[in-house]
Motif scaffolding. Structure first.
Motif, short mmCIF file in Angstrom:
data_model
loop_
_atom_site.label_atom_id
_atom_site.label_comp_id
_atom_site.label_asym_id
_atom_site.label_seq_id
_atom_site.Cartn_x
_atom_site.Cartn_y
_atom_site.Cartn_z
N ALA A 64 0.84 -1.20 0.00
CA ALA A 64 0.00 0.00 0.00
C ALA A 64 0.87 1.25 0.00
O ALA A 64 0.58 2.22 -0.69
CB ALA A 64 -0.92 -0.01 1.21
N VAL A 65 1.95 1.19 0.77
CA VAL A 65 2.90 2.31 0.77
C VAL A 65 3.52 2.46 -0.60
O VAL A 65 3.74 3.57 -1.09
CB VAL A 65 3.98 2.08 1.85
CG1 VAL A 65 5.10 3.10 1.71
CG2 VAL A 65 3.38 2.16 3.23
N GLN A 68 0.98 4.27 -2.70
CA GLN A 68 0.81 5.65 -2.23
C GLN A 68 2.02 6.51 -2.55
O GLN A 68 1.88 7.64 -3.02
CB GLN A 68 0.58 5.66 -0.71
CG GLN A 68 -0.78 5.18 -0.27
CD GLN A 68 -1.89 5.96 -0.90
OE1 GLN A 68 -1.80 7.16 -1.08
NE2 GLN A 68 -2.97 5.26 -1.28
N SER A 69 3.22 5.96 -2.29
CA SER A 69 4.40 6.81 -2.45
C SER A 69 4.72 7.04 -3.93
O SER A 69 5.29 8.07 -4.28
CB SER A 69 5.60 6.22 -1.70
OG SER A 69 5.82 4.91 -2.11
N SER A 72 2.24 9.88 -4.71
CA SER A 72 2.60 11.17 -4.11
C SER A 72 3.96 11.66 -4.56
O SER A 72 4.30 12.82 -4.38
CB SER A 72 2.59 11.03 -2.58
OG SER A 72 3.70 10.28 -2.16
N GLU A 88 -6.80 3.28 -7.40
CA GLU A 88 -6.04 4.53 -7.50
C GLU A 88 -4.70 4.32 -8.23
O GLU A 88 -4.04 5.28 -8.59
CB GLU A 88 -5.80 5.15 -6.12
CG GLU A 88 -4.92 4.35 -5.17
CD GLU A 88 -5.74 3.52 -4.19
OE1 GLU A 88 -6.84 3.09 -4.59
OE2 GLU A 88 -5.30 3.31 -3.05
N SER B 246 1.74 1.29 8.95
CA SER B 246 2.52 1.39 7.71
C SER B 246 1.66 1.13 6.48
O SER B 246 1.96 1.61 5.40
CB SER B 246 3.69 0.43 7.77
OG SER B 246 3.24 -0.87 7.99
N TYR B 247 0.57 0.38 6.62
CA TYR B 247 -0.25 0.07 5.46
C TYR B 247 -1.49 0.93 5.36
O TYR B 247 -2.17 0.94 4.35
CB TYR B 247 -0.72 -1.38 5.52
CG TYR B 247 0.36 -2.37 5.36
CD1 TYR B 247 1.13 -2.39 4.20
CD2 TYR B 247 0.64 -3.30 6.35
CE1 TYR B 247 2.13 -3.30 4.04
CE2 TYR B 247 1.65 -4.22 6.20
CZ TYR B 247 2.39 -4.22 5.04
OH TYR B 247 3.38 -5.13 4.89
N THR B 249 -4.38 3.61 5.03
CA THR B 249 -4.67 4.84 4.31
C THR B 249 -6.10 5.25 4.62
O THR B 249 -6.90 4.44 5.06
CB THR B 249 -4.53 4.64 2.79
OG1 THR B 249 -5.25 3.46 2.44
CG2 THR B 249 -3.10 4.50 2.37
N GLY B 250 -6.42 6.52 4.38
CA GLY B 250 -7.79 6.99 4.51
C GLY B 250 -8.40 6.77 5.88
O GLY B 250 -7.80 7.09 6.91
N HIS B 252 -8.99 4.10 7.57
CA HIS B 252 -8.22 3.16 8.39
C HIS B 252 -7.14 3.90 9.19
O HIS B 252 -6.99 3.71 10.39
CB HIS B 252 -7.59 2.12 7.45
CG HIS B 252 -6.89 1.01 8.17
ND1 HIS B 252 -6.08 0.12 7.51
CD2 HIS B 252 -6.85 0.66 9.47
CE1 HIS B 252 -5.58 -0.73 8.38
NE2 HIS B 252 -6.02 -0.43 9.58
N ARG B 253 -6.45 4.81 8.49
CA ARG B 253 -5.40 5.59 9.12
C ARG B 253 -5.97 6.48 10.23
O ARG B 253 -5.45 6.57 11.33
CB ARG B 253 -4.73 6.46 8.05
CG ARG B 253 -3.35 6.93 8.40
CD ARG B 253 -2.80 7.69 7.20
NE ARG B 253 -2.72 9.10 7.53
CZ ARG B 253 -1.62 9.67 8.02
NH1 ARG B 253 -0.55 8.96 8.22
NH2 ARG B 253 -1.60 10.94 8.31
#
Lengths: 264, 285
Positions: A64-65, A68-69, A72, A88, B246-247, B249-250, B252-253
């Motif tokens: 997921a990182v 995302q990274s 971004s 996404e 670490s995983y 997003t949105g 959940h974060r």
């Protein structure tokens, strides 16, 4: 005295500042999948040996990182090991650089050699609770899984299908700790990247198919996921060179000799 | 020396002092702004008291984690508090000063061992022992309690020792002069007079136990469920944040930040109680 000290400190700072900007190296960062991280590090080392101007940093963080990274821009290249990329990720250019088997692993003292996909599903759902239900000793099964969001876990669940993890399953946060837990507990079952198997744990057959490079390439071993490198826009410059290097025969051979499955 | 005068030094020192406080304020502000909106949207009641935690399907009930944190802390108290207080009594009342001068710093060294090392010992030694002797997966509430119990020992022992030693010598002498034995003096006079300090030491230990993350992740097994026995594996609030941050997003974060808010509030309450208890002792003297 004080003036001298202050002078000295500012001198050191200036020197550090100059040293920091001195070299014009092109540096790129990879971030994401912890399963691919060690391989990316190895490839980056090899790449930097031949391309002295390149500087490649490899970070973990999870798939997921990685997505995302890459979006971004925190990393030029995101790494993700998902069966299906999240929506996404459509704005990113995804390149499959390798494939990776997910091995189901037991403690070497456990004699069970084969599980069907249905049995795997039932074990992880908590329907099968004892090893004697699948031909093993009379002992409670300790299910070990990954944390929510892990690429290995979502791939595993997408391939096996219809998994709602048993409430009492242990959760570990990396391939390494899964391996450690399974190697310490004779009744444990876990799953991890095929490339990270070692002698402390034993991979079992799923539907009578052994988890080997040959069977994964032949397509008969079912638990396989692609590893994507994600780049925003079209890859160019150092990022493109590095991806090309990974896809070259040298890069692919490195992956193969370290336990991953080549992309083609 | 004229470069920085008296006033300058004072200004520099006050800046450093306030930077610590402002760091605390910034952290509090950050956690609250990230976490509170989620709590308001999801509902405090649902968030705290629902027991389904499944971020993928949008279920964020942290009750199992709250229960686990409380149980783990309680377990750590059961293991650590009696050992710590008894150790403190022994060291301050029965051992010559010279010995104490060596032993106390040695115990305080326990606090300098990184929590990863505690966790590692838990995984390699304690968990297999529990699994073979008592059953279950080994990585469990019990293992976490024992490891945390040991980790809070230095806090409990050193603050308890300080408060026992703060009891005026004349109390002990008066009690002994009335014909009480040493043990009677200790449990009826000395410990009673030092009670608030001892309680504060235990509460500060609790704060440490609730906040500990790494060692708990390693030895508690991290299943999301309300424990039914000490041999069950559990996930504490801190472990939940660290495992999934670490995983995440949105939403959940945000839910993880909201978990942090709950934890933060809990620890603030505990520490305030400890500060009040400690202050009582100072006023008594």
């Amino acid at each position: 005295m004080l003036r001298k000290t202050i002078g000295l400190i500012s001198l050191v700072m200036i020197v550090l500042l100059i040293a920091g900007c001195g070299k014009t190296r092109t540096s790129i960062t990879l971030a994401g999948s912890t399963a691919f991280q060690p391989f990316a590090e190895k490839l980056a080392d090899q790449y930097m040996k031949t391309n002295r101007n390149a500087s490649i940093t490899v970070q973990g963080g999870g798939s997921a990182v990685g997505v995302q990274s890459a979006i971004s821009g925190a990393a030029q290249i995101g790494m993700a090991d998902l069966v299906e990329l999240p929506p996404e990720a459509q704005q990113l250019t995804a390149t499959i650089v390798a494939r990776d088997g997910i091995a189901l692993v037991l403690n070497p003292n456990n004699k069970v050699a084969n599980l069907t996909l249905q049995q795997v599903r039932d074990v992880f759902n908590g329907k099968i609770k004892n090893w004697n239900e699948v031909g093993g000793a009379n002992a409670r099964i300790t299910v070990v899984s990954r944390e929510a969001g892990s690429g290995t876990r979502s791939s595993f669940e997408q391939i096996v299908k219809e998994i709602s993890l048993a409430k009492d399953a242990l959760i570990q946060d990396s391939n390494g700790t899964i391996r450690e837990t399974v190697s310490n507990d004779p009744n444990a079952i876990g799953y991890l990247s095929h490339g990270l198997l070692n002698e402390k744990i034993r991979a079992i057959k799923v539907d009578d198919q052994e988890c080997t490079t040959e069977l994964i390439m032949a397509g008969t071993y079912k638990l396989v996921r692609p590893i994507y490198l994600l780049v925003k826009g079209t890859p160019e410059g150092e990022a493109k060179n590095f991806i090309d290097y990974i896809l070259s025969s040298e890069g692919q051979n490195t992956l193969k000799s370290n336990g991953l499955i080549p992309a083609k | 020396m004229s470069l920085i005068g008296e006033k300058g030094v004072r200004r520099i020192l006050s800046i450093t002092a306030f930077s610590a406080i402002s760091a605390l304020l910034l952290i509090a502000l950050f956690i609250l702004t990230e976490g509170l909106p989620f709590i308001f949207r999801y509902g405090l009641h649902d968030f705290l008291l629902e027991s389904d935690w499944d971020p993928q399907t949008g279920k964020f009930g942290i009750f199992p984690m709250v229960a686990a944190s409380l149980w783990v802390t309680f377990g750590a108290m059961v293991v650590g508090a009696p050992l710590g207080v008894a150790g403190a009594i022994f060291l301050s009342e029965f051992v010559p000063k010279s010995v104490m001068r060596v032993v106390k710093p040695t115990i305080e060294l326990l606090a300098a061992i990184p929590s990863v090392v505690y966790g590692f010992i838990g995984v390699m030694v304690l968990a297999p022992l529990i699994r073979t002797q008592l059953g279950g997966p080994g990585l469990s509430l019990l293992a976490a309690s024992i490891i945390l119990g040991i980790m809070i020992l230095p806090t409990v022992i050193s603050i308890s020792i300080d408060s026992i030693q703060a009891v005026p010598q004349s109390y002990r002498e008066g009690s002994l002069a009335l014909g009480a034995t040493t043990w009677q003096t200790i449990h009826m006079v000395t410990v009673k007079a030092a009670k608030s300090g001892i309680i504060a030491s235990i509460i500060l230990g609790m704060g440490r136990a609730i906040g500990e993350t790494m060692a708990v992740i390693m030895v508690a097994g991290n299943s999301v469920r309300i424990p039914e026995s000490p041999l069950d594996s559990v996930r504490s609030l801190t472990a939940n944040i660290a495992l999934e941050m670490s995983y995440a997003t949105g939403l959940h974060r945000q839910a993880l930040f909201a978990t942090g808010v709950i934890l933060f509030v809990g620890i603030i309450i505990l520490n305030s109680i400890a500060i009040v208890a400690l202050r009582k002792r100072v006023y008594k003297k």
